[in-house]
Design a protein around this motif. Structure first.
Motif, short mmCIF file in Angstrom:
data_model
loop_
_atom_site.label_atom_id
_atom_site.label_comp_id
_atom_site.label_asym_id
_atom_site.label_seq_id
_atom_site.Cartn_x
_atom_site.Cartn_y
_atom_site.Cartn_z
N GLU A 148 28.18 -13.83 -35.43
CA GLU A 148 29.07 -12.79 -34.92
C GLU A 148 28.32 -11.45 -34.80
N GLN A 149 27.51 -11.11 -35.80
CA GLN A 149 26.73 -9.86 -35.74
C GLN A 149 25.77 -9.89 -34.56
N MET A 150 25.13 -11.04 -34.33
CA MET A 150 24.18 -11.13 -33.23
C MET A 150 24.90 -11.03 -31.89
N GLY A 151 26.03 -11.69 -31.76
CA GLY A 151 26.82 -11.59 -30.54
C GLY A 151 27.20 -10.16 -30.23
N THR A 152 27.60 -9.43 -31.26
CA THR A 152 27.96 -8.02 -31.09
C THR A 152 26.73 -7.20 -30.70
N ALA A 153 25.60 -7.43 -31.35
CA ALA A 153 24.38 -6.68 -31.06
C ALA A 153 23.91 -6.90 -29.62
N ILE A 154 23.93 -8.16 -29.17
CA ILE A 154 23.51 -8.47 -27.80
C ILE A 154 24.48 -7.83 -26.81
N SER A 155 25.76 -7.96 -27.10
CA SER A 155 26.78 -7.37 -26.21
C SER A 155 26.60 -5.87 -26.08
N GLU A 156 26.37 -5.19 -27.21
CA GLU A 156 26.17 -3.74 -27.18
C GLU A 156 24.94 -3.37 -26.35
N ALA A 157 23.86 -4.11 -26.55
CA ALA A 157 22.61 -3.80 -25.84
C ALA A 157 22.77 -4.01 -24.34
N VAL A 158 23.45 -5.07 -23.95
CA VAL A 158 23.61 -5.37 -22.53
C VAL A 158 24.65 -4.45 -21.89
N GLU A 159 25.79 -4.30 -22.54
CA GLU A 159 26.87 -3.52 -21.94
C GLU A 159 26.46 -2.08 -21.65
N ALA A 160 25.64 -1.51 -22.53
CA ALA A 160 25.19 -0.13 -22.34
C ALA A 160 24.37 0.03 -21.07
N ARG A 161 23.82 -1.07 -20.57
CA ARG A 161 22.95 -1.00 -19.39
C ARG A 161 23.59 -1.54 -18.12
N LEU A 162 24.80 -2.06 -18.23
CA LEU A 162 25.49 -2.58 -17.05
C LEU A 162 26.22 -1.46 -16.33
N PRO A 163 26.33 -1.59 -15.02
CA PRO A 163 27.10 -0.57 -14.29
C PRO A 163 28.56 -0.59 -14.73
N LYS A 164 29.22 0.56 -14.65
CA LYS A 164 30.62 0.66 -15.07
C LYS A 164 31.51 -0.26 -14.23
N SER A 165 31.26 -0.34 -12.94
CA SER A 165 32.03 -1.24 -12.09
C SER A 165 31.21 -2.52 -11.89
N ARG A 166 31.78 -3.64 -12.33
CA ARG A 166 31.08 -4.92 -12.28
C ARG A 166 31.91 -5.91 -11.48
N ASP A 167 31.23 -6.84 -10.80
CA ASP A 167 31.96 -7.86 -10.06
C ASP A 167 32.48 -8.93 -11.02
N ALA A 168 33.31 -9.83 -10.52
CA ALA A 168 33.96 -10.85 -11.35
C ALA A 168 32.95 -11.77 -12.02
N ASP A 169 31.87 -12.14 -11.31
CA ASP A 169 30.85 -13.01 -11.90
C ASP A 169 30.17 -12.34 -13.08
N CYS A 170 29.87 -11.06 -12.93
CA CYS A 170 29.24 -10.30 -14.01
C CYS A 170 30.17 -10.22 -15.22
N GLU A 171 31.44 -9.94 -14.98
CA GLU A 171 32.42 -9.85 -16.06
C GLU A 171 32.55 -11.18 -16.80
N LYS A 172 32.57 -12.27 -16.05
CA LYS A 172 32.69 -13.60 -16.66
C LYS A 172 31.47 -13.91 -17.53
N ALA A 173 30.29 -13.62 -17.00
CA ALA A 173 29.06 -13.87 -17.75
C ALA A 173 29.01 -13.02 -19.01
N PHE A 174 29.41 -11.76 -18.88
CA PHE A 174 29.38 -10.87 -20.04
C PHE A 174 30.38 -11.31 -21.10
N ALA A 175 31.56 -11.75 -20.69
CA ALA A 175 32.57 -12.21 -21.64
C ALA A 175 32.07 -13.42 -22.43
#
Length: 168
Positions: A108-135
């Motif tokens: 769980e900690q690793m999932g949160t860490a990866i999510s934080e690192a990636v989300e900070a670098r993704l554009p604010k507006s994302r397409d559906a494929d990007c949202e699905k992959a990120f989720a």
């Protein structure tokens, strides 16, 4: 194209050493060449904790796509999200991110860490494929713990096909 906050040194076997953790990275991994190394540090209160070392590997045929960032310093790359965005968007770029745990953490900690690192670098507006992959990214880390030395490889082949392996 080594991106690190300190000079990279090499061990007796010729592996590049991530400077903060001394984690070894072979110069060639699964047919791709090492382009840079770094360390993920998580700040908790006033303490900085090293979580994982990371090596970016790029297919030699794709290295030309990264010329614009070759001479930039670590601090320049940290302030400029364009490299990260190019790595995410360029489906012609075959690459792998090889993470090596330098501290035991829960899945769980690793999932949160990866999510934080990636989300900070993704554009604010994302397409559906990007949202699905990120989720799905955070849920990939279902192991009770990822022990020191565990290797996680995120790979994207030519055409954008992703893959993830843990210790394997």
């Amino acid at each position: 194209l080594f991106a690190s906050s300190a000079a990279v040194s090499f061990d007796k076997s010729g592996n590049a050493l991530e400077p903060a953790s001394s984690t070894p990275y072979p110069l060639v991994f699964q047919g791709s060449e090492l382009a840079g190394v770094a360390i993920r540090v998580k700040k908790i209160a006033f303490v900085s904790i090293q979580v994982y070392a990371v090596g970016l590997y790029v297919d030699p045929k794709s290295l030309g796509e990264l010329k614009a960032w070759k001479a930039k310093s670590h601090s320049d790359l940290a302030r400029d999200a364009s490299l990260f965005q190019a790595l995410l968007k360029d489906n012609k770029l075959t690459m792998a991110l090889r993470l090596v745990m330098v501290r035991t953490v829960t899945g769980e900690q690793m999932g949160t860490a990866i999510s934080e690192a990636v989300e900070a670098r993704l554009p604010k507006s994302r397409d559906a494929d990007c949202e699905k992959a990120f989720a799905g990214l955070k849920s990939m880390f279902s192991a009770p713990s990822l022990k020191t030395g565990t290797e996680i490889v995120f790979k994207r082949s030519h055409g954008g096909t992703p893959g993830v392996t843990v210790d394997g």
